[in-house]
Write an enzyme that holds these catalytic residues in place. Structure first.
Site, PDB file in Angstrom:
ATOM      1  N   THR A   1       0.855  -1.187   0.000  1.00 13.86           N
ATOM      2  CA  THR A   1       0.000   0.000   0.000  1.00 13.86           C
ATOM      3  C   THR A   1       0.897   1.246   0.000  1.00 13.86           C
ATOM      4  O   THR A   1       0.763   2.132  -0.844  1.00 13.86           O
ATOM      5  CB  THR A   1      -0.912   0.000   1.240  1.00 13.86           C
ATOM      6  OG1 THR A   1      -1.525  -1.274   1.350  1.00 13.86           O
ATOM      7  CG2 THR A   1      -1.975   1.070   1.133  1.00 13.86           C
TER       8      THR A   1
ATOM      9  N   ALA B   1       0.851 -11.225   0.546  1.00  9.28           N
ATOM     10  CA  ALA B   1       0.005 -10.033   0.452  1.00  9.28           C
ATOM     11  C   ALA B   1       0.840  -8.755   0.610  1.00  9.28           C
ATOM     12  O   ALA B   1       2.047  -8.804   0.862  1.00  9.28           O
ATOM     13  CB  ALA B   1      -1.100 -10.094   1.490  1.00  9.28           C
ATOM     14  N   HIS B   2       0.172  -7.626   0.492  1.00 12.70           N
ATOM     15  CA  HIS B   2       0.840  -6.324   0.545  1.00 12.70           C
ATOM     16  C   HIS B   2       1.574  -6.105   1.862  1.00 12.70           C
ATOM     17  O   HIS B   2       1.080  -6.449   2.916  1.00 12.70           O
ATOM     18  CB  HIS B   2      -0.134  -5.182   0.285  1.00 12.70           C
ATOM     19  CG  HIS B   2      -1.394  -5.203   1.091  1.00 12.70           C
ATOM     20  ND1 HIS B   2      -2.184  -4.101   1.240  1.00 12.70           N
ATOM     21  CD2 HIS B   2      -2.003  -6.192   1.777  1.00 12.70           C
ATOM     22  CE1 HIS B   2      -3.231  -4.415   1.980  1.00 12.70           C
ATOM     23  NE2 HIS B   2      -3.140  -5.665   2.312  1.00 12.70           N
ATOM     24  N   ASN B   3       2.744  -5.534   1.734  1.00 10.82           N
ATOM     25  CA  ASN B   3       3.538  -5.120   2.887  1.00 10.82           C
ATOM     26  C   ASN B   3       4.087  -6.264   3.733  1.00 10.82           C
ATOM     27  O   ASN B   3       4.558  -6.030   4.844  1.00 10.82           O
ATOM     28  CB  ASN B   3       2.757  -4.149   3.792  1.00 10.82           C
ATOM     29  CG  ASN B   3       2.582  -2.800   3.121  1.00 10.82           C
ATOM     30  OD1 ASN B   3       1.592  -2.564   2.426  1.00 10.82           O
ATOM     31  ND2 ASN B   3       3.562  -1.937   3.255  1.00 10.82           N
TER      32      ASN B   3
ATOM     33  N   GLY C   1       1.053  -7.387   5.750  1.00 10.96           N
ATOM     34  CA  GLY C   1       1.926  -6.919   6.808  1.00 10.96           C
ATOM     35  C   GLY C   1       2.571  -8.001   7.654  1.00 10.96           C
ATOM     36  O   GLY C   1       3.133  -7.709   8.720  1.00 10.96           O
TER      37      GLY C   1
END
Lengths: 329, 329, 329
Positions: free
Chosen positions: A216, A235-237, A255
């Site tokens: 993000t 997934a993101h981050n 995350g």
């Protein structure tokens, strides 16, 4: 063809038997033919006389009699891997850009780069020396790829993604798709733009049909030397450390932090923002919803210390059995 | 348009009602229109008068009154499938190589082969008669494909893979990516070259976004007539038998052996080197870590005989309920 | 650069501090630099003084002292999303057909359509205004796509599929592959032709490497505004409602019905023909085999009401612990 003696010399091993035998290649214990080399570690020594191999790499300590020509070494598996590299060299396309490939404006290609048929490299991308982009792969705008990397057929790299050197990305894998982030407003989901990137560090291998989402903000990171199997979601981050192993069909939500040398078995799921400590092991099919301490082994849904889950499973099995004897179900 | 009588003749069924009705196509019980044919097996006979279909295939035994025109047959589902093939023929592109396709040196193409736009066939590959290679698919070096096979858009076949005749591979599927094998040395993972191949035998269908890895040595094998759903991982050196069914998102680790006619439901995981015996059934979401005997049905994490797991689940439910009554949680 | 006051005006917020500060962009609390804007909702207010951000969006109620310039708003997350859209605009390729793209006969392209390198649009397809088809994507025969949709690189759309407006499909995703349907006859699996289509309605986003199968008859439907993460299987004849959220690696078997505003967490499996009621929540890793009532929260394998499963898990943990104290395992 390489002689047993020569191979033994390279492996720093001791020959027992016919050192002048010529070896054509290497193979597994059960598949090896009469001019091939194989290996047997402790667990397979009993099957030594069943192989058709010309020569077998065995542990130093092995004292048993054998009709086979042997090479004794400290670590048979490592020695076998070294022998394998004597015979096998992954085929690499010669350098050059196939005329059907499409190279955008301001693309920088290093020395000896190979770009396959119908591959697409979009504007502003930079590709390091000797890197291979196979057929049908798409390299997005401003992507940076290091040297000696292999991007297999039909891989998709979104814009601004960074891929290191000596990386291998297998077919169908997608790096840099949007993270899954929305804000609900009156029952409607509004997309949170995913403004970050993905960084895949040096010496990473990623299997086929894997999805690694862009951050993000900032970057989703896959650390140096980490190996990722097929059909995995990052997934993101997420921040994956170095020399991590992730087996097939596992996934981690946004995350997640995985520290160095963690081993994640197959079909594991990890909740968002969980941290998994160094050298921890997560058993197959586990659902990890809490942080895992360094060195721990966890298993289960939800995942707990392996000894705790083992006790729970044993307790349930015992109670169910007892009931079966005592009274009808 | 085909008349009810003619359809009944082809299906070896008996017409009850208007044999001269003209049928335009076939459809499901709930979607069929007034000029379409459908079927109802035992479980759906009660809904017979709700369908708008012109004609319904029913079991021979059906004696109830109905306002519908019926065709009575031994096995309604099989008869309906035969009827479906009277009306529906999957569209096939005409033969020919699209000018944007890239055909490497020494490629052998059979009679009537169709190669779609931007498809790539690399050097030394051999494609059998009437096989279709759709747009964007990549066929690696020396791949051999049989006759009447369909390789859908954006499939990736790595070098030296062998695909049989009448095989269907859906989009995004990858055959022959490297098996996931490493030797750890001082915390670093060293890649074991994957020197083997994949053999997909005749009449296999593989869904979309599936990953089948090549063998370390020898071959990963998918047996004749086996059907594989979407997003499935078949690791290196698996040997899948004939007429096996594998449902969506299941995966098997290295060296798993699945014998003939096994049914594997969705999201199952199977540990490396496990053997699953003939006609065994593995329920959805199971984690199989031990061999499964022929004919057994297993379920659970870890998977056990279905009756044992059922008893465990029932025991736990009962104990939790009891406690809820006896004392506060 | 936009001033704090101007941003606050757009967000209908109140500035506390230096309204004339110039802001370069937005970022997360931990990554924001000294000329960036970030936000902190209730849970993050304690970390307010750790961020390097120039300005922080906070809840109206926030009364604590802070050295930061603040913008007070009703809903900080929503306001931040609005601020994000002030600075960030996803890059869109200019209109035009790349010369290497292949456009079939009778294709209709709207105004301002962009078609990337080596993309393929087969005969009879219709693409709405300003829609983007990226490199290597394949759009099958007679596919209909609405306006302002983005089809990312290497997506595969099978023939006759319908995609709405403002839809985003990420790379590697396959829409319209055959449903997994066979009739067994004498141990052989005979394919049931999949004659239906897929309808993806407006405002849907689908992640990377997702598989959505076409219906046997009729249509597989993904409702307006629904958001689907990566590596997900939607089988034939599923009907997904509006504004549904489906997280990574989940799958649903044939004919599943998901009503509006349902949330499905990661790695969930849903049995064929199950119905999940409006606003229900399915927790991660669950195996749903029975209908889920509207508004319910279910979890577990098999999935049960979340309170029931919680009690079962607690009961087992307690019994296992007790046994450990009372007697050796």
């Amino acid at each position: 063809m390489i002689s047993v003696s020569e191979i033994a010399g390279r492996l720093k091993g001791e020959v027992i038997g016919a050192g002048d035998k010529e070896i054509r290649g290497v193979n597994s214990l059960d598949l090896a033919g009469p001019d091939e080399l194989t290996f047997a570690d402790k667990n397979y020594l009993s099957r030594l006389d069943q192989t058709r191999a010309a020569c077998v790499i065995v542990p130093k300590e092995f004292a048993g009699p054998s009709s086979k020509t042997l090479i004794k070494v400290e670590n048979p598996k490592e020695a076998f891997l070294a022998a394998l590299y004597l015979f096998y060299r992954p085929e690499k396309p010669g350098p050059g850009i196939h005329p059907s490939a499409v190279i955008g404006e301001n693309v920088k290609l290093g020395q000896g780069v190979a770009v396959g048929p119908c591959a697409v490299i979009e504007e502003g991308a930079e590709i390091g020396d000797r890197t291979v982009i196979e057929a049908g792969a798409v390299v997005g705008k401003r992507v940076r790829i290091g040297s000696d990397t292999v991007i297999h057929a039909n891989v998709s790299l979104y814009h601004d993604v960074r891929i290191g050197s000596r990386v291998i990305l297998h077919s169908g894998t997608v790096i840099g798709s949007d993270g899954f982030g929305f804000v609900e407003k009156d029952g409607i989901q509004i997309k949170i733009p995913q403004t970050g990137i993905v960084i895949v560090e040096d010496d990473v291998e990623i299997g086929s049909n894997v999805s690694v989402d862009r951050a993000t903000f900032g970057a989703t990171v896959i650390g140096k030397g980490t190996k990722i199997d097929n059909i995995i979601q990052i997934a993101h981050n997420c921040r994956i450390g170095q020399n991590v192993i992730i087996a097939g069909q596992s996934g981690m939500a946004g995350g997640v932090v995985i520290e160095d040398n963690v081993i994640i078995a197959a079909q594991v799921g990890i909740k968002d923002h969980v941290r998994v400590g160094k050298r921890a092991i997560i058993a197959a099919k586990s659902a990890v919803k809490d942080d895992v301490p360094p060195g721990a082994t966890v298993i289960g849904i939800p995942a707990k210390d392996a000894r705790v889950t083992a006790k729970e499973w044993a307790t349930l099995a015992r109670l169910a059995k007892k009931r079966a004897v005592g009274k009808p179900a």
